[in-house]
Each structure stands twice: as C-alpha cells, then as structure tokens.
Design a protein around this motif. Sequence first.
Motif, PDB file in Angstrom:
ATOM      1  N   GLY A   1      63.889 -18.272 -45.954  1.00  0.00           N
ATOM      2  CA  GLY A   1      64.671 -18.302 -44.724  1.00  0.00           C
ATOM      3  C   GLY A   1      65.756 -19.375 -44.750  1.00  0.00           C
ATOM      4  N   TYR A   2      65.877 -20.075 -45.888  1.00  0.00           N
ATOM      5  CA  TYR A   2      66.848 -21.166 -46.005  1.00  0.00           C
ATOM      6  C   TYR A   2      67.822 -20.793 -47.118  1.00  0.00           C
ATOM      7  N   SER A   3      69.031 -20.365 -46.755  1.00  0.00           N
ATOM      8  CA  SER A   3      69.922 -19.730 -47.726  1.00  0.00           C
ATOM      9  C   SER A   3      70.324 -20.602 -48.919  1.00  0.00           C
ATOM     10  N   PRO A   4      70.456 -21.924 -48.806  1.00  0.00           N
ATOM     11  CA  PRO A   4      70.789 -22.693 -50.021  1.00  0.00           C
ATOM     12  C   PRO A   4      69.769 -22.504 -51.146  1.00  0.00           C
ATOM     13  N   MET A   5      68.529 -22.149 -50.806  1.00  0.00           N
ATOM     14  CA  MET A   5      67.511 -21.928 -51.843  1.00  0.00           C
ATOM     15  C   MET A   5      67.882 -20.757 -52.753  1.00  0.00           C
ATOM     16  N   VAL A   6      68.646 -19.805 -52.236  1.00  0.00           N
ATOM     17  CA  VAL A   6      69.069 -18.661 -53.049  1.00  0.00           C
ATOM     18  C   VAL A   6      69.813 -19.153 -54.284  1.00  0.00           C
ATOM     19  N   PHE A   7      70.673 -20.150 -54.071  1.00  0.00           N
ATOM     20  CA  PHE A   7      71.511 -20.627 -55.178  1.00  0.00           C
ATOM     21  C   PHE A   7      70.728 -21.540 -56.106  1.00  0.00           C
ATOM     22  N   GLU A   8      69.752 -22.244 -55.534  1.00  0.00           N
ATOM     23  CA  GLU A   8      68.879 -23.039 -56.381  1.00  0.00           C
ATOM     24  C   GLU A   8      68.029 -22.109 -57.257  1.00  0.00           C
ATOM     25  N   ALA A   9      67.583 -21.007 -56.664  1.00  0.00           N
ATOM     26  CA  ALA A   9      66.832 -20.017 -57.447  1.00  0.00           C
ATOM     27  C   ALA A   9      67.734 -19.444 -58.535  1.00  0.00           C
ATOM     28  N   ALA A  10      68.955 -19.071 -58.162  1.00  0.00           N
ATOM     29  CA  ALA A  10      69.886 -18.478 -59.134  1.00  0.00           C
ATOM     30  C   ALA A  10      70.102 -19.421 -60.310  1.00  0.00           C
ATOM     31  N   ALA A  11      70.126 -20.728 -60.032  1.00  0.00           N
ATOM     32  CA  ALA A  11      70.357 -21.710 -61.097  1.00  0.00           C
ATOM     33  C   ALA A  11      69.146 -21.844 -62.015  1.00  0.00           C
ATOM     34  N   ASN A  12      68.001 -21.300 -61.605  1.00  0.00           N
ATOM     35  CA  ASN A  12      66.773 -21.492 -62.381  1.00  0.00           C
ATOM     36  C   ASN A  12      66.101 -20.189 -62.798  1.00  0.00           C
ATOM     37  N   LEU A  13      66.864 -19.101 -62.786  1.00  0.00           N
ATOM     38  CA  LEU A  13      66.340 -17.788 -63.180  1.00  0.00           C
ATOM     39  C   LEU A  13      66.353 -17.662 -64.705  1.00  0.00           C
ATOM     40  N   GLY A  14      65.330 -17.008 -65.261  1.00  0.00           N
ATOM     41  CA  GLY A  14      65.257 -16.828 -66.707  1.00  0.00           C
ATOM     42  C   GLY A  14      66.280 -15.825 -67.222  1.00  0.00           C
ATOM     43  N   THR A  15      66.499 -15.864 -68.537  1.00  0.00           N
ATOM     44  CA  THR A  15      67.382 -14.900 -69.209  1.00  0.00           C
ATOM     45  C   THR A  15      66.905 -13.470 -68.949  1.00  0.00           C
ATOM     46  N   ASP A  16      67.841 -12.563 -68.690  1.00  0.00           N
ATOM     47  CA  ASP A  16      67.520 -11.167 -68.371  1.00  0.00           C
ATOM     48  C   ASP A  16      66.739 -11.025 -67.065  1.00  0.00           C
ATOM     49  N   GLY A  17      66.679 -12.098 -66.278  1.00  0.00           N
ATOM     50  CA  GLY A  17      65.838 -12.078 -65.079  1.00  0.00           C
ATOM     51  C   GLY A  17      66.505 -11.418 -63.883  1.00  0.00           C
ATOM     52  N   VAL A  18      65.687 -11.211 -62.845  1.00  0.00           N
ATOM     53  CA  VAL A  18      66.178 -10.615 -61.604  1.00  0.00           C
ATOM     54  C   VAL A  18      65.731 -11.491 -60.438  1.00  0.00           C
ATOM     55  N   LEU A  19      66.677 -11.768 -59.561  1.00  0.00           N
ATOM     56  CA  LEU A  19      66.413 -12.560 -58.356  1.00  0.00           C
ATOM     57  C   LEU A  19      66.547 -11.646 -57.146  1.00  0.00           C
ATOM     58  N   VAL A  20      65.459 -11.517 -56.370  1.00  0.00           N
ATOM     59  CA  VAL A  20      65.443 -10.679 -55.170  1.00  0.00           C
ATOM     60  C   VAL A  20      65.604 -11.595 -53.965  1.00  0.00           C
ATOM     61  N   VAL A  21      66.585 -11.335 -53.127  1.00  0.00           N
ATOM     62  CA  VAL A  21      66.779 -12.181 -51.948  1.00  0.00           C
ATOM     63  C   VAL A  21      66.480 -11.384 -50.681  1.00  0.00           C
ATOM     64  N   ALA A  22      65.578 -11.958 -49.856  1.00  0.00           N
ATOM     65  CA  ALA A  22      65.023 -11.197 -48.732  1.00  0.00           C
ATOM     66  C   ALA A  22      65.089 -11.930 -47.397  1.00  0.00           C
ATOM     67  N   SER A  23      65.698 -13.132 -47.367  1.00  0.00           N
ATOM     68  CA  SER A  23      65.739 -13.878 -46.102  1.00  0.00           C
ATOM     69  C   SER A  23      66.918 -13.431 -45.249  1.00  0.00           C
TER      70      SER A  23
END
Length: 372
Positions: free
Chosen positions: A257-279
Amino acid sequence: MPTMKAIAVHPHVPNSMHVRDVPEPSIESVPDGRGVLVEVLRVGVDGTDRDILAGLYGAPPPGADFLVAGHENLGRVLAVGPNVPGRIRPGALVVTTVRRPGTSPYDQIGMQDMTTDRVYYERGINLLHGYMSERYVDDAAYMVLLPESLAETGCLLEPVTVAEKGIRQAFEIQRRLRIWRPRRACVLGAGSIGLIAALLLRLRGVDVVVYSRRPRPYLNSDLAEALGAVYLSSSATTLAQAAADQGPFDLMFEATGYSPMVFEAAANLGTDGVLVVASVTGGNTMATIPADRINQGFVLGNKVMVGTVNAALEDFEQGVADMISAEAFHPGWLARLLTTRIVGLDAYQELADHLLNDKAAIKTFVEVKSQA
Ligand code: BGC
Ligand code: ZN
C-alpha cells in the motif's frame, strides 16, 4: 414495498457509514431467468472499503446518493430463477464476483477485470450496490460454489482471488521463458493480501520471504512463518540485503500500500524476474529513485513489472481449489486471518471504528447472519 436492512455510505462524504432500509431485491430483476436470491452470511472489509469510508473513493449507483457497502461476500442461496444451472440450488454456499462487464472487447468475453473502459462497475465500490445487506440478487453467471468446509472462511475468497489473479498474470507472462519455474519469491507487505499471496506461492512450492515494516514476532509474522515462509522486517534488513541473503527473487509481489516500495522492489528483482504490483494507492506520494540502476537492471536482466486489479471468474474457481488445499496443508490457517468479527448490520459504527482505527486487525468482517 418490502424492505431489508443494509449498511451504506455516502461516497465522498467522509465517515458517512449508516444502516438503512433498502428495497428487497427481486429475482426477476435479472434477465432470462438467471437470477439468484442469496442470504448474506459474512462480508469482509479491506483498504478499498476504508478509502470509501474516508470519502476518497467509490461512487453510488446512478440516481442514488448512497452506496450499499461491501464486496468480499459469502452467502447461501435462498431461491433461483427458472434458467439457473442445476449446480446452484437453494442451500448452496456461494460467492459472487465484484466487477460487471462494460463495453470494451475484454468485457464482452468475460474479462471485465481487464477492461479498457474508463468507467468500471464494481459491486460495493463503484456504481453498483454491494453485499452488506440481508439479501442480494445477482446473475448466476457471476457466482461460484463453495464446499461446506469453507462455510467459516469463504468470505476470504474475494481477497484470495486478487492474489490469484496477480500470480496467474506472473505465470502467464513468464511463459516467454519457456522453462520458467519460480524458486524464490518475495512478498512485500504482511497484510491480508500479502499473507494470502505468500500462502498461494507456498502451495505452489515456492520459497517465500515476507518483507514488511513491523519487527517480528506478531500475529502476521507468525502466520507467515506457519506457512514455512521467512519473515523479515524492514527495520532490521534492507530489501537489498534480503535479496542477497534469500534471493535472487524470481517473483516479487508488492502489497504494502506504499508506492515507493514498488521501486525498491524493482531495484531488487532477480534476472528474468517478474514484479507484480497490487497496491491501490490513491494519494500523491513522491519518491526519489535510483532510476538509472532500476532501468539498467530491467534492460540487462529482461525483467517485467505488471499491474493487477480485480479478478476473473477463473481466479474465483482457482481460489476455491487453493482454499481447499490450504485447509489440507495448513489446517486452520485461513481462519486465523479472520481476526475481527462484527456481529450484525446494526453494529455499523463498530465496523467503521475498526476500519478506520484498528491497525492490528488482519481481516475485519461483518457476520450478517450466524450459521450456528
Ligand atoms: C477489490 C477489487 C477491485 C479493486 C479496485 C479491491 O479492493 O477487491 O475487486 O477491483 O478494489 O476497485
Ligand atoms: Zn477488495
């Protein structure tokens, strides 16, 4: 005209929750004999309901100045129209979907969760009355059947479907990789959607880290650990450290529910990974992000980020199957999410208080009708 009780709000008027008499629904209001009359048992609430109650979100049906609240429903069939398929019969336990079709090509093939229309119709949220009433009527086409073993926890199906859809999107997208099989996932946020996403990933054999603000131990971290997930608090571990120790993360699911976390997640996603954003974040939060680093990581690492909202009928069906297997593999776990029970539609003030002030609750729900 016969009436029944409902909990309603005046959308865009903060703190307007009230109980009122509304017209008794009629089976004939659904075309072609597909109407089903349902007695409401339980209705859960979430952040969307909180935003509606705070006056930030939602709209009443055209011509009305109130919206019957509630989208996380569970009920029992009372009566069926002449053309309702045989599996839906009086006595059956049912959950009804939230969004109704508009006009886009997606809506026309039953994929209104992917609508390109500007306006969307969601029961209890936008332009359609919800389920927080004694009874409701809807089209059998939007209903799924639940087994009696889910009579207590079935009001969790709708939030389960939100996580189901996000995870289904991830798998669908990753078919691009031909042999993708996620081994490690990180769920950001330990609220009801985060915990449910952790459950669904554990049921699929994925190692899961639940990363959230509050230090362990507390109920939510206990629930994550009961699934065999690792709980990490952002007060003790940075996400970069978590990824170094527990990753690389093939899948990340953002539900803080805290949108800056989306970008922190994006910065820490693995190679070939997928980030699902649901907030769903209605605010105006600004953030400074390491843009080059995130961009370069996505380009050189073939990464994907996908937004997800609502759910399709197939997510409801998969949700029922997964709730049944959750009972088998983690007996009693789903029921532990139901922390806060409000008894009866007259207790709307208590409901509003919990919705606005109770930070410890995982799932608050109204027991509209007890089954004891
Ligand atoms: C509901 C979804 C809905 C979304 C946006 C969520 O709380 O569970 O069904 O699409 O809000 O309105
Ligand atoms: Zn919801």
